[in-house]
Motif scaffolding. Structure first.
Motif, PDB file in Angstrom:
ATOM      1  N   UNK A   1      10.956 -42.021  13.231  1.00  0.00           N
ATOM      2  CA  UNK A   1      10.215 -42.162  14.478  1.00  0.00           C
ATOM      3  C   UNK A   1       9.253 -41.012  14.719  1.00  0.00           C
ATOM      4  N   UNK A   2       9.718 -39.789  14.451  1.00  0.00           N
ATOM      5  CA  UNK A   2       8.852 -38.632  14.648  1.00  0.00           C
ATOM      6  C   UNK A   2       7.670 -38.638  13.695  1.00  0.00           C
ATOM      7  N   UNK A   3       7.913 -39.057  12.430  1.00  0.00           N
ATOM      8  CA  UNK A   3       6.816 -39.141  11.463  1.00  0.00           C
ATOM      9  C   UNK A   3       5.813 -40.214  11.874  1.00  0.00           C
ATOM     10  N   UNK A   4       6.300 -41.330  12.380  1.00  0.00           N
ATOM     11  CA  UNK A   4       5.391 -42.382  12.857  1.00  0.00           C
ATOM     12  C   UNK A   4       4.525 -41.864  14.002  1.00  0.00           C
ATOM     13  N   UNK A   5       5.129 -41.107  14.908  1.00  0.00           N
ATOM     14  CA  UNK A   5       4.343 -40.601  16.026  1.00  0.00           C
ATOM     15  C   UNK A   5       3.309 -39.586  15.558  1.00  0.00           C
ATOM     16  N   UNK A   6       3.635 -38.810  14.534  1.00  0.00           N
ATOM     17  CA  UNK A   6       2.662 -37.881  13.962  1.00  0.00           C
ATOM     18  C   UNK A   6       1.486 -38.641  13.349  1.00  0.00           C
ATOM     19  N   UNK A   7       1.778 -39.768  12.693  1.00  0.00           N
ATOM     20  CA  UNK A   7       0.692 -40.592  12.148  1.00  0.00           C
ATOM     21  C   UNK A   7      -0.171 -41.146  13.283  1.00  0.00           C
ATOM     22  N   UNK A   8       0.464 -41.571  14.372  1.00  0.00           N
ATOM     23  CA  UNK A   8      -0.297 -42.077  15.525  1.00  0.00           C
ATOM     24  C   UNK A   8      -1.211 -41.005  16.103  1.00  0.00           C
ATOM     25  N   UNK A   9      -0.713 -39.782  16.169  1.00  0.00           N
ATOM     26  CA  UNK A   9      -1.534 -38.671  16.660  1.00  0.00           C
ATOM     27  C   UNK A   9      -2.681 -38.396  15.698  1.00  0.00           C
ATOM     28  N   UNK A  10      -2.383 -38.426  14.389  1.00  0.00           N
ATOM     29  CA  UNK A  10      -3.435 -38.216  13.390  1.00  0.00           C
ATOM     30  C   UNK A  10      -4.500 -39.297  13.485  1.00  0.00           C
ATOM     31  N   UNK A  11      -4.096 -40.538  13.703  1.00  0.00           N
ATOM     32  CA  UNK A  11      -5.057 -41.644  13.836  1.00  0.00           C
ATOM     33  C   UNK A  11      -5.971 -41.430  15.034  1.00  0.00           C
ATOM     34  N   UNK A  12      -5.405 -40.936  16.128  1.00  0.00           N
ATOM     35  CA  UNK A  12      -6.226 -40.681  17.311  1.00  0.00           C
ATOM     36  C   UNK A  12      -7.201 -39.538  17.091  1.00  0.00           C
ATOM     37  N   UNK A  13      -6.762 -38.500  16.376  1.00  0.00           N
ATOM     38  CA  UNK A  13      -7.578 -37.293  16.230  1.00  0.00           C
ATOM     39  C   UNK A  13      -8.586 -37.364  15.084  1.00  0.00           C
ATOM     40  N   UNK A  14      -8.420 -38.312  14.169  1.00  0.00           N
ATOM     41  CA  UNK A  14      -9.244 -38.314  12.964  1.00  0.00           C
ATOM     42  C   UNK A  14     -10.714 -38.595  13.282  1.00  0.00           C
ATOM     43  N   UNK A  15     -11.002 -39.224  14.422  1.00  0.00           N
ATOM     44  CA  UNK A  15     -12.399 -39.471  14.810  1.00  0.00           C
ATOM     45  C   UNK A  15     -12.938 -38.361  15.717  1.00  0.00           C
ATOM     46  N   UNK A  16     -12.162 -37.290  15.851  1.00  0.00           N
ATOM     47  CA  UNK A  16     -12.572 -36.084  16.583  1.00  0.00           C
ATOM     48  C   UNK A  16     -12.957 -36.372  18.040  1.00  0.00           C
ATOM     49  N   UNK A  17     -12.010 -36.908  18.815  1.00  0.00           N
ATOM     50  CA  UNK A  17     -12.286 -37.151  20.237  1.00  0.00           C
ATOM     51  C   UNK A  17     -12.278 -35.851  21.029  1.00  0.00           C
ATOM     52  N   UNK A  18     -12.826 -35.912  22.215  1.00  0.00           N
ATOM     53  CA  UNK A  18     -12.724 -34.798  23.148  1.00  0.00           C
ATOM     54  C   UNK A  18     -11.575 -35.003  24.133  1.00  0.00           C
ATOM     55  N   UNK A  19     -11.178 -36.267  24.342  1.00  0.00           N
ATOM     56  CA  UNK A  19     -10.133 -36.605  25.312  1.00  0.00           C
ATOM     57  C   UNK A  19      -9.014 -37.343  24.594  1.00  0.00           C
ATOM     58  N   UNK A  20      -7.776 -36.880  24.795  1.00  0.00           N
ATOM     59  CA  UNK A  20      -6.604 -37.517  24.215  1.00  0.00           C
ATOM     60  C   UNK A  20      -5.688 -37.973  25.344  1.00  0.00           C
ATOM     61  N   UNK A  21      -5.407 -39.275  25.370  1.00  0.00           N
ATOM     62  CA  UNK A  21      -4.537 -39.868  26.374  1.00  0.00           C
ATOM     63  C   UNK A  21      -3.173 -40.123  25.747  1.00  0.00           C
ATOM     64  N   UNK A  22      -2.115 -39.638  26.386  1.00  0.00           N
ATOM     65  CA  UNK A  22      -0.764 -39.670  25.812  1.00  0.00           C
ATOM     66  C   UNK A  22       0.170 -40.422  26.758  1.00  0.00           C
ATOM     67  N   UNK A  23       0.613 -41.602  26.331  1.00  0.00           N
ATOM     68  CA  UNK A  23       1.468 -42.438  27.178  1.00  0.00           C
ATOM     69  C   UNK A  23       2.924 -42.276  26.749  1.00  0.00           C
TER      70      UNK A  23
ATOM     71  N   UNK B   1     -15.539 -43.423  20.442  1.00  0.00           N
ATOM     72  CA  UNK B   1     -14.406 -42.706  19.850  1.00  0.00           C
ATOM     73  C   UNK B   1     -14.107 -41.408  20.585  1.00  0.00           C
ATOM     74  N   UNK B   2     -14.847 -41.109  21.656  1.00  0.00           N
ATOM     75  CA  UNK B   2     -14.662 -39.865  22.388  1.00  0.00           C
ATOM     76  C   UNK B   2     -13.325 -39.800  23.121  1.00  0.00           C
ATOM     77  N   UNK B   3     -12.767 -40.961  23.462  1.00  0.00           N
ATOM     78  CA  UNK B   3     -11.481 -41.040  24.150  1.00  0.00           C
ATOM     79  C   UNK B   3     -10.521 -41.825  23.270  1.00  0.00           C
ATOM     80  N   UNK B   4      -9.396 -41.207  22.912  1.00  0.00           N
ATOM     81  CA  UNK B   4      -8.399 -41.867  22.076  1.00  0.00           C
ATOM     82  C   UNK B   4      -7.037 -41.795  22.756  1.00  0.00           C
ATOM     83  N   UNK B   5      -6.150 -42.727  22.376  1.00  0.00           N
ATOM     84  CA  UNK B   5      -4.871 -42.858  23.061  1.00  0.00           C
ATOM     85  C   UNK B   5      -3.730 -42.893  22.056  1.00  0.00           C
TER      86      UNK B   5
END
Length: 252
Positions: free
Chosen positions: A133-155, A71-75
């Motif tokens: 669309x913006x709210x969906x993207x915020x949920x996607x960001x929250x899903x990536x961050x909820x496991x507390x990664x150190x690396x976030x990949x943004x496509x 979970x250290x790397x999330x996208x």
């Protein structure tokens, strides 16, 4: 934090194969925001998928410096409409990565994750079709961050959004980087977006990196490669056409 050396990625096709990424090397420091820019088909998203473990290398090596767990790397993916399961509520979307990684205190974490991306508790039991669309993207960001990664990949995290919403999401990402000390790699075709968020950038063309430079060089147009100059000209056309970079952290 991230060390990619002489990466080569080849895909099979009906007529043979295509070398999507060729001899790509880059290094991203801990806490840095690094940009990958280039037109469609340049290989930038393929590099990102390799860093996420979604695509295998045919040559070269990848080293992620934390090694704490998967979970250290999330996208965060480009399409906020396709990235969320249509039959999952926001609650279930955020609960699933916690369950997969054996992380407890789930209710409190879900509420905190929503608040961190600017969504209140009323969003918790909504479905994706009930979100913008913006709210969906915020949920996607929250899903990536909820496991507390150190690396976030943004496509291309803002390219499918309206211009005004793009500014809100970019400001949100800038704040999250500052508060969490995240290492980020941002893929974009737009140098204006890269210039707002990143400290350094690699320019890709036809599967290769043609130039690496600091963001100050991008802003001052102090570039060496003709392809980078053409990307800058395309960005100027975008801003003249109505696209605007965020100027402050309002509304994020």
């Amino acid at each position: 934090m991230i060390d990619l050396e002489h990466a080569h990625i080849r895909f099979k096709t009906k007529t043979g194969h295509v070398d999507a990424v060729r001899d790509v090397s880059l290094r991203v420091e801990d806490g840095e925001v690094f940009g990958l820019v280039g037109e469609s088909g340049s290989g930038k998203s393929t590099v990102l998928r390799a860093l996420a473990g979604l695509t295998s290398l045919n040559g070269g090596s990848i080293r992620i410096g934390t090694q704490r767990g998967r979970h250290d790397v999330q996208m965060v993916f480009q399409d906020p409409y396709g990235a969320l399961h249509p039959r999952f509520t926001v609650d279930r979307t955020l609960r699933e990565p916690l369950a997969i990684n054996g992380i407890g205190d789930q209710d409190a974490r879900i509420l905190a994750a929503l608040a961190e991306v600017g969504l209140g508790p009323a969003f918790r039991f909504r479905y994706p079709h009930q979100l913008s669309g913006g709210q969906r993207q915020r949920v996607s960001i929250a899903r990536a961050l909820i496991v507390e990664p150190r690396v976030l990949l943004l496509d291309e995290p803002t390219s499918a959004l309206d211009v005004s919403v793009q500014a809100e999401i970019l400001n949100l990402l800038r704040r999250l980087h500052r508060e969490r000390g995240l290492t980020m790699i941002l893929v974009s075709h737009n140098l204006a977006v890269i210039g707002f968020l990143c400290q350094r950038v690699a320019v890709m063309r036809n599967g290769e990196i043609v130039e690496q430079l600091g963001v100050d060089a991008v802003r001052s147009r102090d570039v060496a490669h003709e392809y980078t100059r053409r990307l800058l000209l395309a960005t100027q056309g975008y801003t003249r056409g109505g696209g605007k970079l965020p100027q402050s952290e309002t509304g994020a």
